[in-house]
Design a protein around this motif. Structure first.
Motif, PDB file in Angstrom:
ATOM      1  N   TRP A  11       0.829  -1.198   0.000  1.00 49.14           N
ATOM      2  CA  TRP A  11       0.000   0.000   0.000  1.00 49.14           C
ATOM      3  C   TRP A  11       0.863   1.248   0.000  1.00 49.14           C
ATOM      4  O   TRP A  11       1.978   1.251   0.507  1.00 49.14           O
ATOM      5  CB  TRP A  11      -0.927   0.021   1.215  1.00 49.14           C
ATOM      6  CG  TRP A  11      -1.923  -1.092   1.193  1.00 49.14           C
ATOM      7  CD1 TRP A  11      -1.929  -2.203   1.985  1.00 49.14           C
ATOM      8  CD2 TRP A  11      -3.034  -1.228   0.326  1.00 49.14           C
ATOM      9  NE1 TRP A  11      -2.978  -3.013   1.662  1.00 49.14           N
ATOM     10  CE2 TRP A  11      -3.684  -2.448   0.644  1.00 49.14           C
ATOM     11  CE3 TRP A  11      -3.563  -0.449  -0.705  1.00 49.14           C
ATOM     12  CZ2 TRP A  11      -4.822  -2.884  -0.019  1.00 49.14           C
ATOM     13  CZ3 TRP A  11      -4.705  -0.893  -1.357  1.00 49.14           C
ATOM     14  CH2 TRP A  11      -5.311  -2.102  -1.006  1.00 49.14           C
ATOM     15  N   ASP A  14       1.395   7.788   3.173  1.00 46.22           N
ATOM     16  CA  ASP A  14       0.776   9.099   2.977  1.00 46.22           C
ATOM     17  C   ASP A  14       1.538   9.960   1.965  1.00 46.22           C
ATOM     18  O   ASP A  14       0.919  10.627   1.129  1.00 46.22           O
ATOM     19  CB  ASP A  14       0.673   9.844   4.316  1.00 46.22           C
ATOM     20  CG  ASP A  14      -0.372   9.233   5.242  1.00 46.22           C
ATOM     21  OD1 ASP A  14      -1.206   8.429   4.764  1.00 46.22           O
ATOM     22  OD2 ASP A  14      -0.353   9.567   6.437  1.00 46.22           O
ATOM     23  N   GLU A  16       3.539   8.905  -0.510  1.00 44.40           N
ATOM     24  CA  GLU A  16       3.380   8.289  -1.827  1.00 44.40           C
ATOM     25  C   GLU A  16       1.988   8.556  -2.389  1.00 44.40           C
ATOM     26  O   GLU A  16       1.834   8.864  -3.575  1.00 44.40           O
ATOM     27  CB  GLU A  16       3.640   6.781  -1.733  1.00 44.40           C
ATOM     28  CG  GLU A  16       5.083   6.440  -1.404  1.00 44.40           C
ATOM     29  CD  GLU A  16       5.282   5.002  -0.957  1.00 44.40           C
ATOM     30  OE1 GLU A  16       6.419   4.515  -1.088  1.00 44.40           O
ATOM     31  OE2 GLU A  16       4.310   4.371  -0.477  1.00 44.40           O
ATOM     32  N   GLN A  17       0.985   8.461  -1.520  1.00 42.44           N
ATOM     33  CA  GLN A  17      -0.402   8.730  -1.924  1.00 42.44           C
ATOM     34  C   GLN A  17      -0.542  10.193  -2.370  1.00 42.44           C
ATOM     35  O   GLN A  17      -1.183  10.483  -3.384  1.00 42.44           O
ATOM     36  CB  GLN A  17      -1.334   8.442  -0.751  1.00 42.44           C
ATOM     37  CG  GLN A  17      -2.798   8.565  -1.056  1.00 42.44           C
ATOM     38  CD  GLN A  17      -3.357   7.346  -1.723  1.00 42.44           C
ATOM     39  OE1 GLN A  17      -3.684   7.426  -2.892  1.00 42.44           O
ATOM     40  NE2 GLN A  17      -3.469   6.248  -1.018  1.00 42.44           N
ATOM     41  N   ARG A  18       0.070  11.101  -1.627  1.00 41.21           N
ATOM     42  CA  ARG A  18       0.032  12.527  -1.977  1.00 41.21           C
ATOM     43  C   ARG A  18       0.669  12.752  -3.347  1.00 41.21           C
ATOM     44  O   ARG A  18       0.102  13.455  -4.201  1.00 41.21           O
ATOM     45  CB  ARG A  18       0.764  13.338  -0.909  1.00 41.21           C
ATOM     46  CG  ARG A  18       0.834  14.807  -1.232  1.00 41.21           C
ATOM     47  CD  ARG A  18       1.529  15.610  -0.119  1.00 41.21           C
ATOM     48  NE  ARG A  18       1.808  16.944  -0.589  1.00 41.21           N
ATOM     49  CZ  ARG A  18       3.001  17.494  -0.631  1.00 41.21           C
ATOM     50  NH1 ARG A  18       4.057  16.847  -0.188  1.00 41.21           N
ATOM     51  NH2 ARG A  18       3.153  18.706  -1.086  1.00 41.21           N
ATOM     52  N   TRP A  20       1.154  10.564  -5.812  1.00 43.35           N
ATOM     53  CA  TRP A  20       0.373   9.905  -6.858  1.00 43.35           C
ATOM     54  C   TRP A  20      -0.871  10.708  -7.206  1.00 43.35           C
ATOM     55  O   TRP A  20      -1.165  10.961  -8.373  1.00 43.35           O
ATOM     56  CB  TRP A  20       0.013   8.480  -6.428  1.00 43.35           C
ATOM     57  CG  TRP A  20      -0.878   7.782  -7.409  1.00 43.35           C
ATOM     58  CD1 TRP A  20      -2.129   7.315  -7.174  1.00 43.35           C
ATOM     59  CD2 TRP A  20      -0.588   7.483  -8.784  1.00 43.35           C
ATOM     60  NE1 TRP A  20      -2.647   6.759  -8.319  1.00 43.35           N
ATOM     61  CE2 TRP A  20      -1.718   6.840  -9.328  1.00 43.35           C
ATOM     62  CE3 TRP A  20       0.507   7.697  -9.591  1.00 43.35           C
ATOM     63  CZ2 TRP A  20      -1.779   6.416 -10.643  1.00 43.35           C
ATOM     64  CZ3 TRP A  20       0.439   7.283 -10.921  1.00 43.35           C
ATOM     65  CH2 TRP A  20      -0.692   6.639 -11.420  1.00 43.35           C
ATOM     66  N   ARG A  21      -1.608  11.121  -6.185  1.00 48.29           N
ATOM     67  CA  ARG A  21      -2.841  11.873  -6.437  1.00 48.29           C
ATOM     68  C   ARG A  21      -2.553  13.248  -7.037  1.00 48.29           C
ATOM     69  O   ARG A  21      -3.305  13.731  -7.893  1.00 48.29           O
ATOM     70  CB  ARG A  21      -3.664  11.982  -5.168  1.00 48.29           C
ATOM     71  CG  ARG A  21      -4.291  10.660  -4.794  1.00 48.29           C
ATOM     72  CD  ARG A  21      -5.198  10.760  -3.621  1.00 48.29           C
ATOM     73  NE  ARG A  21      -5.801   9.448  -3.357  1.00 48.29           N
ATOM     74  CZ  ARG A  21      -6.650   9.230  -2.391  1.00 48.29           C
ATOM     75  NH1 ARG A  21      -7.010  10.211  -1.575  1.00 48.29           N
ATOM     76  NH2 ARG A  21      -7.153   8.026  -2.216  1.00 48.29           N
ATOM     77  N   ALA A  22      -1.471  13.890  -6.592  1.00 45.44           N
ATOM     78  CA  ALA A  22      -1.104  15.187  -7.158  1.00 45.44           C
ATOM     79  C   ALA A  22      -0.776  15.032  -8.645  1.00 45.44           C
ATOM     80  O   ALA A  22      -1.167  15.868  -9.463  1.00 45.44           O
ATOM     81  CB  ALA A  22       0.084  15.786  -6.403  1.00 45.44           C
ATOM     82  N   ILE A  24      -1.897  12.607 -10.725  1.00 42.20           N
ATOM     83  CA  ILE A  24      -3.136  12.310 -11.461  1.00 42.20           C
ATOM     84  C   ILE A  24      -3.970  13.575 -11.639  1.00 42.20           C
ATOM     85  O   ILE A  24      -4.360  13.925 -12.764  1.00 42.20           O
ATOM     86  CB  ILE A  24      -3.963  11.219 -10.736  1.00 42.20           C
ATOM     87  CG1 ILE A  24      -3.240   9.880 -10.767  1.00 42.20           C
ATOM     88  CG2 ILE A  24      -5.365  11.100 -11.323  1.00 42.20           C
ATOM     89  CD1 ILE A  24      -3.099   9.285 -12.143  1.00 42.20           C
ATOM     90  N   ASP A  25      -4.256  14.264 -10.536  1.00 42.89           N
ATOM     91  CA  ASP A  25      -5.124  15.441 -10.611  1.00 42.89           C
ATOM     92  C   ASP A  25      -4.483  16.560 -11.432  1.00 42.89           C
ATOM     93  O   ASP A  25      -5.119  17.141 -12.312  1.00 42.89           O
ATOM     94  CB  ASP A  25      -5.451  15.949  -9.209  1.00 42.89           C
ATOM     95  CG  ASP A  25      -6.285  14.978  -8.400  1.00 42.89           C
ATOM     96  OD1 ASP A  25      -6.840  14.019  -8.990  1.00 42.89           O
ATOM     97  OD2 ASP A  25      -6.377  15.152  -7.167  1.00 42.89           O
ATOM     98  N   GLN A  28      -4.072  15.604 -15.304  1.00 42.13           N
ATOM     99  CA  GLN A  28      -5.345  15.583 -16.027  1.00 42.13           C
ATOM    100  C   GLN A  28      -5.922  16.991 -16.187  1.00 42.13           C
ATOM    101  O   GLN A  28      -6.407  17.354 -17.254  1.00 42.13           O
ATOM    102  CB  GLN A  28      -6.345  14.664 -15.333  1.00 42.13           C
ATOM    103  CG  GLN A  28      -5.989  13.209 -15.499  1.00 42.13           C
ATOM    104  CD  GLN A  28      -6.986  12.269 -14.847  1.00 42.13           C
ATOM    105  OE1 GLN A  28      -7.847  12.668 -14.063  1.00 42.13           O
ATOM    106  NE2 GLN A  28      -6.862  10.992 -15.171  1.00 42.13           N
ATOM    107  N   ARG A  29      -5.812  17.787 -15.127  1.00 44.22           N
ATOM    108  CA  ARG A  29      -6.317  19.164 -15.203  1.00 44.22           C
ATOM    109  C   ARG A  29      -5.485  19.978 -16.201  1.00 44.22           C
ATOM    110  O   ARG A  29      -6.021  20.732 -17.011  1.00 44.22           O
ATOM    111  CB  ARG A  29      -6.283  19.803 -13.817  1.00 44.22           C
ATOM    112  CG  ARG A  29      -7.164  21.012 -13.664  1.00 44.22           C
ATOM    113  CD  ARG A  29      -7.208  21.539 -12.219  1.00 44.22           C
ATOM    114  NE  ARG A  29      -7.322  20.540 -11.195  1.00 44.22           N
ATOM    115  CZ  ARG A  29      -8.454  19.963 -10.785  1.00 44.22           C
ATOM    116  NH1 ARG A  29      -9.586  20.300 -11.365  1.00 44.22           N
ATOM    117  NH2 ARG A  29      -8.458  19.076  -9.819  1.00 44.22           N
TER     118      ARG A  29
END
Length: 159
Positions: A11, A14, A16-18, A20-22, A24-25, A28-29
């Motif tokens: 998994w 925190d 890594e998640q930040r 990855w999501r940054a 992606i978002d 794409q934006r």
């Protein structure tokens, strides 16, 4: 390659998640804004623009369809659809390959070159305003290093 069934899920923490999501978002934006700006100003999509750029930079302003598909990271069927649309606008022509007669070459037309020259300044300004100018040189270098590494790894995996 992704393992079919990992024995244990690793998994994301925190940080890594930040990241990855940054990615992606933000990506794409950014692509949506760049695509909208280009389409509003010229009627071209980013995919159209990329095709015209690759053809304009190629020897004799032409590439085999297979090379063009690889250059834009698209399937041949998707590329065929895009090139057909650009052909209908008089920006690209398709020709038989002189070498073997079976291959198809896409060539940018003089009108396509004019369209690219006219659309480039506005597109570059949008890239600057929404991407380049938001980062300092250290961040740009780090971003280049990161995505060159990722691209190289994924390209090797697909070969």
């Amino acid at each position: 390659m992704i393992p079919v069934q990992p024995t244990q899920v690793r998994w994301l923490n925190d940080e890594e998640q930040r990241a990855w999501r940054a990615f992606i978002d933000g990506s794409q934006r950014l692509m949506a804004v760049l695509n909208r700006d280009l389409a509003d100003a010229t009627g071209l999509t980013l995919a159209d623009y990329r095709i015209l750029v690759l053809l304009s930079e190629a020897p004799r302003n032409a590439l085999r369809m297979s090379e063009l598909a690889e250059g834009i990271l698209a399937s041949r069927s998707k590329l065929t659809h895009q090139v057909r649309r650009l052909e209908g606008q008089g920006l690209v022509v398709r020709e038989s390959c002189e070498d073997d007669g079976r291959g198809v070459i896409a060539r940018i037309t003089p009108r396509g070159l004019d369209t690219l020259r006219e659309s480039a300044p506005g597109h570059v300004e949008s890239v600057r305003a929404n991407f380049i100018d938001l980062l300092d040189q250290k961040q740009l270098n780090a971003l280049s290093d990161v995505f060159e590494k990722i691209d190289s790894f994924l390209h090797e995996q697909s070969s």
